[in-house]
Design an enzyme around this catalytic site. Structure first.
Site, PDB file in Angstrom:
ATOM      1  N   HIS A 130      23.910  33.991  37.161  1.00  0.00           N
ATOM      2  CA  HIS A 130      24.421  35.030  36.496  1.00  0.00           C
ATOM      3  C   HIS A 130      25.555  34.597  36.015  1.00  0.00           C
ATOM      4  O   HIS A 130      26.412  35.019  34.745  1.00  0.00           O
ATOM      5  CB  HIS A 130      25.109  36.361  37.543  1.00  0.00           C
ATOM      6  CG  HIS A 130      25.867  35.484  38.593  1.00  0.00           C
ATOM      7  ND1 HIS A 130      27.005  34.062  38.833  1.00  0.00           N
ATOM      8  CD2 HIS A 130      25.676  35.592  39.925  1.00  0.00           C
ATOM      9  CE1 HIS A 130      27.409  34.328  39.966  1.00  0.00           C
ATOM     10  NE2 HIS A 130      26.041  34.492  40.908  1.00  0.00           N
TER      11      HIS A 130
ATOM     12  N   HIS B  99      21.999  37.081  34.069  1.00  0.00           N
ATOM     13  CA  HIS B  99      22.360  38.247  34.590  1.00  0.00           C
ATOM     14  C   HIS B  99      23.497  38.695  34.630  1.00  0.00           C
ATOM     15  O   HIS B  99      24.352  38.160  34.654  1.00  0.00           O
ATOM     16  CB  HIS B  99      21.726  38.222  36.158  1.00  0.00           C
ATOM     17  CG  HIS B  99      20.300  37.977  36.394  1.00  0.00           C
ATOM     18  ND1 HIS B  99      19.476  38.463  37.065  1.00  0.00           N
ATOM     19  CD2 HIS B  99      19.301  36.945  35.722  1.00  0.00           C
ATOM     20  CE1 HIS B  99      18.050  38.627  37.842  1.00  0.00           C
ATOM     21  NE2 HIS B  99      18.052  37.586  35.965  1.00  0.00           N
TER      22      HIS B  99
ATOM     23  N   ASP C  74      22.024  44.914  33.391  1.00  0.00           N
ATOM     24  CA  ASP C  74      20.687  45.104  34.345  1.00  0.00           C
ATOM     25  C   ASP C  74      20.619  46.702  34.785  1.00  0.00           C
ATOM     26  O   ASP C  74      19.569  47.533  34.672  1.00  0.00           O
ATOM     27  CB  ASP C  74      20.896  43.656  35.188  1.00  0.00           C
ATOM     28  CG  ASP C  74      20.485  43.234  34.810  1.00  0.00           C
ATOM     29  OD1 ASP C  74      20.237  42.790  33.827  1.00  0.00           O
ATOM     30  OD2 ASP C  74      20.487  41.588  35.779  1.00  0.00           O
TER      31      ASP C  74
ATOM     32  N   GLU D 156      25.672  41.743  41.483  1.00  0.00           N
ATOM     33  CA  GLU D 156      25.476  40.237  41.407  1.00  0.00           C
ATOM     34  C   GLU D 156      26.736  39.597  42.356  1.00  0.00           C
ATOM     35  O   GLU D 156      27.313  40.305  42.801  1.00  0.00           O
ATOM     36  CB  GLU D 156      25.852  39.608  39.842  1.00  0.00           C
ATOM     37  CG  GLU D 156      25.254  40.589  38.914  1.00  0.00           C
ATOM     38  CD  GLU D 156      23.637  39.545  39.170  1.00  0.00           C
ATOM     39  OE1 GLU D 156      23.628  38.691  39.449  1.00  0.00           O
ATOM     40  OE2 GLU D 156      23.414  40.259  38.243  1.00  0.00           O
TER      41      GLU D 156
END
Length: 236
Positions: free
Chosen positions: A57, A152, A157, A9
């Site tokens: 995020h 996210h 992920d 991220e």
């Protein structure tokens, strides 16, 4: 084979404009089995997040303020990825950011520290051309549960990517197993060869009713195609 499924991220979309990595998630798999030896790092980017990035995020500047900078964890990160086959979804994005971080600490580029980089997005595009191939879309198509993905997250992920990758690559390309392959262990089953010439297979003729029904189907097909059916042309 040691594989690392990796995701990051970031504060924004462009490392060239000074955007930084704020989270790294790595999930380890050895011989297609998850080991649990994962790596998860939050990083202080030494700059502000973009508002768009935070909406994706959820990692605020306040949360990241007391986290280590990349230079403080670079050695740990490089030791973890060393020599691995790395799988990343949309690899160009993550590798571009990681290369920028590695450059700041005077380390070699990412690709020089790992055995290979596989882009699962390119794999998915080859397998499902013309379809949506985001991680969410693949989870839905391949029946991977991503119900916990409200925002996210790099480690989340990476874990989803590992499951997606297993499903993308689980197909067996042939029904013939090479006898020269190494055994995975355990007792081996020996199957005796069968001489099929010893069998007499019965031949069943169609009844007049079945032949008439078949001919009726062929006539319907010939009519609907405007007389272009190949078997009529071959008979003629």
């Amino acid at each position: 084979m040691r594989q690392i499924f990796l995701d990051t991220e970031t504060t924004g979309l462009s490392p060239e404009s000074g955007d930084r990595v704020i989270e790294i998630g790595c999930v380890e798999m050895v011989n297609r089995r998850l080991t649990g030896h994962n790596l998860h790092l939050y990083l202080n980017p030494e700059r502000k997040n973009s508002e768009d990035a935070v909406r994706i995020h959820g990692l605020t500047d306040e949360f990241l303020a007391d986290k280590p900078v990349f230079a403080a964890v670079a050695a740990e990160f490089m030791a973890y990825i060393a020599g691995a086959d790395v799988v990343i979804h949309n690899a160009a994005f993550d590798v571009g950011f990681l290369n920028a971080e590695l450059r700041r600490v005077g380390a070699p580029p990412f690709a020089q520290q790992v055995a290979s980089v596989t882009d699962s997005l390119l794999m998915a595009r080859e397998m499902f051309p013309g379809k949506a191939n985001s991680l969410d879309a693949l989870c839905k198509r391949l029946e991977v549960d991503n119900s916990n993905r409200a925002l996210h997250g790099a480690l989340l992920d990476a874990g989803l990517l590992a499951e997606v990758y297993i499903r993308l690559t689980r197909g067996q390309k042939t029904l013939v197993i090479d006898a020269g392959e190494e055994s995975s262990g355990g007792p081996q089953l020996e199957v005796a060869a069968i001489d099929f010439s010893a069998f007499t297979l019965p031949v069943l003729d169609a009844s007049p009713e079945e032949q008439a029904a078949h001919e009726a189907v062929l006539k319907d097909l010939d009519k609907s195609s405007g007389g272009k059916t190949l078997w009529r042309n071959l008979v003629a």
